[in-house]
Design a protein around this motif. Structure first.
Motif, PDB file in Angstrom:
ATOM      1  N   ASP A  85      14.631 -13.638  18.414  1.00  0.00           N
ATOM      2  CA  ASP A  85      15.958 -13.024  18.334  1.00  0.00           C
ATOM      3  C   ASP A  85      16.872 -13.673  19.374  1.00  0.00           C
ATOM      4  O   ASP A  85      16.627 -13.564  20.576  1.00  0.00           O
ATOM      5  CB  ASP A  85      15.867 -11.520  18.587  1.00  0.00           C
ATOM      6  N   ARG A 115      19.072  -4.172  20.779  1.00  0.00           N
ATOM      7  CA  ARG A 115      18.743  -4.995  19.618  1.00  0.00           C
ATOM      8  C   ARG A 115      17.606  -4.332  18.855  1.00  0.00           C
ATOM      9  O   ARG A 115      16.667  -3.783  19.462  1.00  0.00           O
ATOM     10  CB  ARG A 115      18.317  -6.398  20.053  1.00  0.00           C
ATOM     11  N   ASN A 116      17.673  -4.371  17.529  1.00  0.00           N
ATOM     12  CA  ASN A 116      16.624  -3.821  16.676  1.00  0.00           C
ATOM     13  C   ASN A 116      15.901  -4.960  15.968  1.00  0.00           C
ATOM     14  O   ASN A 116      16.536  -5.785  15.289  1.00  0.00           O
ATOM     15  CB  ASN A 116      17.209  -2.851  15.648  1.00  0.00           C
ATOM     16  N   LEU A 117      14.591  -5.008  16.134  1.00  0.00           N
ATOM     17  CA  LEU A 117      13.772  -6.065  15.555  1.00  0.00           C
ATOM     18  C   LEU A 117      12.815  -5.466  14.537  1.00  0.00           C
ATOM     19  O   LEU A 117      12.224  -4.399  14.785  1.00  0.00           O
ATOM     20  CB  LEU A 117      12.972  -6.797  16.639  1.00  0.00           C
ATOM     21  N   THR A 118      12.658  -6.133  13.398  1.00  0.00           N
ATOM     22  CA  THR A 118      11.751  -5.680  12.340  1.00  0.00           C
ATOM     23  C   THR A 118      10.500  -6.553  12.334  1.00  0.00           C
ATOM     24  O   THR A 118      10.597  -7.785  12.318  1.00  0.00           O
ATOM     25  CB  THR A 118      12.443  -5.728  10.967  1.00  0.00           C
ATOM     26  N   ARG A 195       9.135   1.891  20.147  1.00  0.00           N
ATOM     27  CA  ARG A 195       8.912   2.001  18.699  1.00  0.00           C
ATOM     28  C   ARG A 195       9.008   3.473  18.353  1.00  0.00           C
ATOM     29  O   ARG A 195       8.109   4.242  18.663  1.00  0.00           O
ATOM     30  CB  ARG A 195       7.544   1.443  18.314  1.00  0.00           C
ATOM     31  N   ASN A 275       6.767  -3.881   8.987  1.00  0.00           N
ATOM     32  CA  ASN A 275       7.961  -3.065   8.751  1.00  0.00           C
ATOM     33  C   ASN A 275       8.265  -2.103   9.900  1.00  0.00           C
ATOM     34  O   ASN A 275       9.195  -1.281   9.773  1.00  0.00           O
ATOM     35  CB  ASN A 275       7.874  -2.291   7.432  1.00  0.00           C
ATOM     36  N   ASP A 276       7.516  -2.168  10.993  1.00  0.00           N
ATOM     37  CA  ASP A 276       7.889  -1.383  12.166  1.00  0.00           C
ATOM     38  C   ASP A 276       9.223  -1.886  12.714  1.00  0.00           C
ATOM     39  O   ASP A 276       9.529  -3.084  12.656  1.00  0.00           O
ATOM     40  CB  ASP A 276       6.826  -1.494  13.260  1.00  0.00           C
ATOM     41  N   THR A 277      10.012  -0.964  13.263  1.00  0.00           N
ATOM     42  CA  THR A 277      11.275  -1.328  13.899  1.00  0.00           C
ATOM     43  C   THR A 277      11.138  -1.167  15.406  1.00  0.00           C
ATOM     44  O   THR A 277      10.792  -0.080  15.884  1.00  0.00           O
ATOM     45  CB  THR A 277      12.427  -0.461  13.378  1.00  0.00           C
ATOM     46  N   ILE A 278      11.385  -2.239  16.121  1.00  0.00           N
ATOM     47  CA  ILE A 278      11.286  -2.243  17.575  1.00  0.00           C
ATOM     48  C   ILE A 278      12.700  -2.235  18.149  1.00  0.00           C
ATOM     49  O   ILE A 278      13.530  -3.085  17.810  1.00  0.00           O
ATOM     50  CB  ILE A 278      10.521  -3.483  18.080  1.00  0.00           C
ATOM     51  N   THR A 279      12.967  -1.284  19.008  1.00  0.00           N
ATOM     52  CA  THR A 279      14.259  -1.212  19.680  1.00  0.00           C
ATOM     53  C   THR A 279      14.134  -1.860  21.051  1.00  0.00           C
ATOM     54  O   THR A 279      13.268  -1.478  21.849  1.00  0.00           O
ATOM     55  CB  THR A 279      14.720   0.243  19.831  1.00  0.00           C
TER      56      THR A 279
END
Length: 356
Positions: A85, A115-118, A195, A275-279
């Motif tokens: 990212d 930032r949000n990472l998938t 998460r 498909n987890d979203t990491i903030t």
């Protein structure tokens, strides 16, 4: 009488010449090395004769070994999961995109960014957290030399700031520990991860080389007068923690050879699912805008071969494929146009002028 004198003179000169020659020979003998088969290159040696069968066999064996290694290396690299990212542009406020340098230099403007990472594929622990910089030349000669290793190792040599220009002393002449441009420009962006409602702790233990911690940075050397000037280059250091435990500094001071590089920030010991979203909550503090650099956050898994790189696999495949090709080419050449081994007719002085 005169002839007798002349004869005596000639005899004397002849004896002197003989004595000089003997002395020269003796000196030469004393300078001659002691005889041995090693010095005279008379040791038994293997001198293989490169027959066509040997050459073809060697090329074929190398190819058969290298090609599978290349395939396995590529498959291992494909198993590495990476999330990259770039955030240096995305974290600039919309009203300051035309003046990014003013944004990063203004301390009153918040540098916090979310930032949000998938996660695209399952990521097994440990997950390595890197920061990546682009267009940052840590290999610049003046930059690389701007440090004092003796000062980093021994507290008694804190005053040794040679080669640390321009960051060697404070305005009142006090030595800076650690001195030099490398330490002064220490990376100071920070990251935290969640998460959902669960915090993902970043383990920053043992991110540096063990040899660096034990031998290059002293356990009794503490930061002093660091980043006390009017212009701060990067992160500050805790003056109560010895340099051997300041692992972010140790990682940073192992300079990179290329202008694009990654450095380890820490490890996450938690499995992430597809498909987890990491903030990511980060502080966009480090100034790369003044030299047109880029900043990226990288989350990566690892295999037995290391991180994600296709170079090693392709190198083995190319060399192995080339060897197999040469093996077949030499085989065809041997059958189409055979040549008798040791045929003296091929020597240049045995060829006829018409054949040249």
């Amino acid at each position: 009488m005169s002839s007798h004198a002349a004869g005596t003179s000639n005899g004397g000169s002849g004896d002197a010449a003989a004595a000089a020659a003997a002395a020269g020979a003796a000196r030469r003998n004393t300078r001659m090395p002691k005889y041995s088969k090693f010095t005279q290159q008379e040791l038994p040696a293997c001198k293989p004769i490169l027959t066509p069968k040997w050459v073809v066999s060697v090329f074929f064996i190398v190819g058969v070994i290298f090609v599978p290694i290349g395939v396995v290396s590529l498959l291992a690299a494909r198993d590495v999961v990476e999330i990259i990212d770039r955030y240096d542009e995305a974290c600039v406020p919309a009203n300051m995109t035309d003046n990014k340098l003013a944004y990063i230099q203004n301390e009153t403007i918040s540098k916090e960014c979310i930032r949000n990472l998938t996660v695209m594929k399952d990521m097994k622990q440990p997950i390595f957290v890197y920061y990546e910089l682009d267009n940052f030349y840590q290999n610049h000669r003046r930059y690389v030399k701007s440090r004092n290793d003796a000062q980093l190792r021994d507290k008694r040599k804190a005053n040794q700031t040679s080669a640390c220009e321009p960051e060697k002393t404070t305005a009142n002449g006090q030595p800076i520990v650690p001195c030099g441009l490398i330490a002064w420009s220490l990376f100071n962006d920070t990251y935290s991860f969640t998460r959902g409602i669960k915090n993902l702790t970043v383990d920053k233990k043992d991110i540096s080389w063990k040899s660096d911690r034990e031998h290059k940075f002293g356990k009794d050397v503490f930061p002093s007068n660091f980043q006390n000037g009017a212009l701060k280059g990067g992160a500050t250091l805790n003056p109560l923690i010895p340099l051997s435990e300041q692992e972010d500094l140790i990682v940073w001071m192992r300079t990179a050879a290329l202008p694009t590089f990654r450095k380890l920030y820490g490890r996450i010991y938690f499995d992430l699912k597809e498909n987890d979203t990491i903030t990511v909550r980060l502080s966009n503090n480090y100034n790369t805008y003044s030299f047109g650099g880029k900043k990226k956050l990288v989350l990566s898994t690892a295999t037995w071969l290391g991180g994600k790189t296709d170079f090693l696999g392709f190198a083995y495949l190319i060399v192995g494929g080339l060897c197999i090709f040469l093996a077949f080419a030499f085989t065809l050449l041997y059958f189409i146009k055979p040549r008798k081994l040791g045929d003296h007719n091929y020597l240049s002085w045995n060829r006829h002028p018409a054949g040249r």
